[in-house]
Scaffold this motif. Structure first.
Motif, short mmCIF file in Angstrom:
data_model
loop_
_atom_site.label_atom_id
_atom_site.label_comp_id
_atom_site.label_asym_id
_atom_site.label_seq_id
_atom_site.Cartn_x
_atom_site.Cartn_y
_atom_site.Cartn_z
N ASP A 61 1.14 -1.58 -0.02
CA ASP A 61 -0.20 -0.28 -0.10
C ASP A 61 1.14 1.15 -0.12
O ASP A 61 0.84 2.01 -0.58
CB ASP A 61 -0.67 0.35 1.27
CG ASP A 61 -1.75 -1.16 1.12
OD1 ASP A 61 -1.90 -1.21 -0.09
OD2 ASP A 61 -2.38 -1.21 2.67
N THR A 62 2.18 1.21 0.63
CA THR A 62 2.90 2.57 1.42
C THR A 62 3.86 2.81 -0.77
O THR A 62 4.08 3.23 -0.75
CB THR A 62 3.82 2.53 1.85
OG1 THR A 62 3.45 1.48 2.56
CG2 THR A 62 4.63 3.72 2.07
N ARG A 63 3.71 1.92 -0.75
CA ARG A 63 5.23 2.08 -1.90
C ARG A 63 3.65 2.02 -3.06
O ARG A 63 3.44 2.25 -4.27
CB ARG A 63 5.58 0.00 -3.02
CG ARG A 63 6.99 -0.82 -2.01
CD ARG A 63 6.76 -1.64 -2.07
NE ARG A 63 7.58 -1.01 -3.71
CZ ARG A 63 7.93 -2.77 -4.75
NH1 ARG A 63 7.44 -3.88 -3.50
NH2 ARG A 63 8.28 -2.20 -5.55
N GLY A 64 2.87 1.44 -3.47
CA GLY A 64 1.49 1.54 -4.17
C GLY A 64 1.26 3.31 -4.84
O GLY A 64 1.01 4.14 -4.86
N GLU A 65 1.19 3.81 -3.33
CA GLU A 65 0.98 5.33 -3.08
C GLU A 65 2.17 5.83 -3.76
O GLU A 65 1.83 6.94 -4.12
CB GLU A 65 0.56 5.74 -1.57
CG GLU A 65 -0.06 7.54 -1.13
CD GLU A 65 0.57 7.06 0.92
OE1 GLU A 65 -0.13 9.05 0.73
OE2 GLU A 65 0.53 6.78 1.27
N SER A 69 -4.69 -2.87 -8.57
CA SER A 69 -4.43 -4.17 -7.84
C SER A 69 -2.77 -3.50 -8.53
O SER A 69 -1.91 -4.23 -9.14
CB SER A 69 -4.00 -5.54 -7.95
OG SER A 69 -3.00 -5.90 -7.24
N PHE A 70 -1.75 -3.18 -7.03
CA PHE A 70 -0.74 -2.92 -7.52
C PHE A 70 0.42 -3.39 -7.04
O PHE A 70 0.85 -4.11 -7.90
CB PHE A 70 0.04 -1.09 -6.20
CG PHE A 70 0.93 -0.79 -6.21
CD1 PHE A 70 1.52 -0.43 -7.47
CD2 PHE A 70 2.25 -1.69 -5.28
CE1 PHE A 70 3.00 0.35 -7.10
CE2 PHE A 70 4.17 -1.04 -6.07
CZ PHE A 70 3.81 -0.05 -6.76
N GLY A 71 0.15 -5.01 -6.05
CA GLY A 71 1.21 -6.13 -5.88
C GLY A 71 0.62 -7.24 -7.81
O GLY A 71 1.81 -7.30 -8.40
N ALA A 72 -0.32 -6.83 -8.14
CA ALA A 72 -0.29 -7.51 -9.24
C ALA A 72 0.31 -6.60 -10.46
O ALA A 72 1.43 -7.05 -11.42
CB ALA A 72 -1.65 -7.82 -9.85
N THR A 114 -7.13 9.47 -9.60
CA THR A 114 -7.51 9.80 -9.21
C THR A 114 -8.65 8.87 -8.65
O THR A 114 -9.37 8.21 -6.94
CB THR A 114 -9.40 10.48 -9.73
OG1 THR A 114 -8.12 11.56 -10.53
CG2 THR A 114 -10.24 10.89 -9.18
N GLY A 115 -9.54 7.48 -9.30
CA GLY A 115 -9.87 5.98 -9.43
C GLY A 115 -9.15 5.35 -7.62
O GLY A 115 -9.67 4.97 -7.00
N TYR A 116 -7.55 5.68 -8.21
CA TYR A 116 -7.32 4.93 -7.42
C TYR A 116 -7.36 5.36 -5.50
O TYR A 116 -6.86 4.65 -5.00
CB TYR A 116 -5.73 4.32 -7.59
CG TYR A 116 -5.17 4.10 -6.35
CD1 TYR A 116 -4.17 2.30 -6.32
CD2 TYR A 116 -4.24 4.62 -5.78
CE1 TYR A 116 -3.63 1.44 -5.91
CE2 TYR A 116 -3.17 4.12 -4.85
CZ TYR A 116 -2.92 2.77 -5.33
OH TYR A 116 -1.90 2.33 -4.22
N PHE A 117 -7.27 6.48 -6.25
CA PHE A 117 -7.13 7.41 -4.73
C PHE A 117 -8.63 7.87 -4.03
O PHE A 117 -8.93 7.45 -2.78
CB PHE A 117 -6.11 8.22 -4.77
CG PHE A 117 -4.93 8.75 -4.33
CD1 PHE A 117 -4.31 7.88 -3.66
CD2 PHE A 117 -4.12 9.12 -5.65
CE1 PHE A 117 -2.54 8.45 -3.93
CE2 PHE A 117 -2.88 8.77 -6.37
CZ PHE A 117 -2.08 8.16 -4.11
N ALA A 118 -9.55 7.31 -4.23
CA ALA A 118 -11.08 7.69 -4.38
C ALA A 118 -11.48 6.74 -3.34
O ALA A 118 -12.64 6.29 -2.90
CB ALA A 118 -11.72 7.73 -5.23
#
Length: 346
Positions: free
Chosen positions: A8-12, A180-183, A61-65
């Motif tokens: 989650d941190t890396r994705g942000e 999915s940032f992991g994928a 925008t969708g990711y942070f929403a």
């Protein structure tokens, strides 16, 4: 730190880096727009930017929403976006009527002023996601793509209520919301990421060689098929083809985005200030006569450098401290009024 929280941190971090890079392209595209008919190199750059920057901005925008869509946080965000829209629609319209005098502008709260379509559409995307919250992801995406194609058949001007762009870019908001940032990290390993980055630059070259006749109206997403001159019953197939181009261009550009924490990440937290304020800078440059002095590659390079510099400047903490009440107005008073009204009605 668990693996999930680390992702989650890396994705942000990744998406904040992406957000800053995108706002640079937004500023650059708007800065060079007055010159794209006169300088072919700028026209190519403009087309390349439009192949990915709005789809990716909607995706981000969708990711942070997803962290503030439901409940009280979601209602507060909707109120703040609505208040931002009222404030900046009023400011831009007043300045346009008195100073900027931009052609073909409808001065109405129902017709967003230039870049403010994004605020109007953002409200609609959130409401649509709430309405689809019980659907499966596949159903949400299928509806979004179908609506994005179908909206082009409406016999109206697509700028009203930002209806055209709302539905044209809805698929990217849905994708971002479920991203999915992991994928993504598993797929975009070192070599794949490098190939994607190279593909983005190759796309720029390809547009330069083959894209001279690429109709920009299809990339704007703001016009119906009737306005684009596509009156055939199968015009929706063209929209699907544009979706394919934008999807490929977006995947390629993601290869250019760094994963690591850097100064860019901090700047990415304040892109809202750049987005809402940069229109004043560009319009002031236009009326100042600055563009009359730019007629060669050196001048164009200085213009682009100025756009990047202004982006960094507007994303500084000092700008946020100074203009926070205007750009991120408090809506607590609106919430308090609502609560008081509810108490009185009981």
């Amino acid at each position: 730190m668990t693996r999930e929280s680390s992702l989650d941190t890396r994705g942000e971090t990744f998406f904040l880096n992406l957000r800053f890079m995108l706002i640079v392209t937004v500023f650059a595209a708007n800065a060079i727009e007055p010159l794209i008919q006169e300088m072919s190199g700028l026209h190519i750059l403009y087309q390349w930017i439009f192949s990915f920057h709005m789809p990716l901005f909607v995706l981000v925008t969708g990711y942070f929403a997803r962290s503030s869509l439901h409940g009280a946080p979601g209602r507060k965000v909707l109120l703040q976006i609505a208040l931002q829209y009222v404030i900046f629609q009023s400011l831009y319209s007043l300045l346009d009527a008195s100073l900027f005098h931009v052609n073909n502008i409808q001065h109405s709260f129902f017709a967003p002023y230039l870049l403010l379509w994004f605020l109007a559409s953002h409200i609609c995307w959130r409401l649509l996601m709430l309405g689809m919250s019980r659907w499966t992801r596949s159903a949400q995406l299928a509806f979004a793509v179908t609506a994005g194609v179908a909206v082009g058949y409406l016999q109206l001007d697509g700028i009203w209520f930002s209806i055209s762009r709302t539905f044209v870019y809805l698929p990217f908001f849905v994708i971002g919301y479920h991203f999915s940032f992991g994928a993504f990290v598993k797929l975009y390993q070192r070599y794949v990421k490098s190939i994607a980055a190279a593909a983005s630059l190759l796309l720029l070259v390809a547009i330069g060689l083959l894209g001279a006749d690429l109709p920009m109206g299809w990339l704007y997403g703001s016009m119906t098929y009737m306005q684009l001159g596509a009156h055939e019953w199968y015009a929706g197939l063209f929209r699907l083809a544009v979706y394919g181009l934008q999807f490929i261009a977006s995947l390629a550009f993601l290869g250019l985005v760094p994963y690591g924490l850097s100064r860019m990440t901090g700047l990415g937290r304040r892109t809202l200030y750049v987005f809402l304020l940069h229109g004043f800078v560009v319009r002031t440059a236009v009326i100042s006569g600055l563009y009359g002095y730019i007629g060669n590659p050196a001048g164009a390079a200085l213009l682009l450098a100025g756009a990047v510099g202004c982006t960094v400047l507007l994303a500084q903490p000092a700008v946020k401290r100074l203009l926070n009440p205007l750009v991120e107005p408090s809506v607590n008073w609106m919430i308090s009024l609502r609560r008081a009204a509810i108490r009185r009605s009981l």
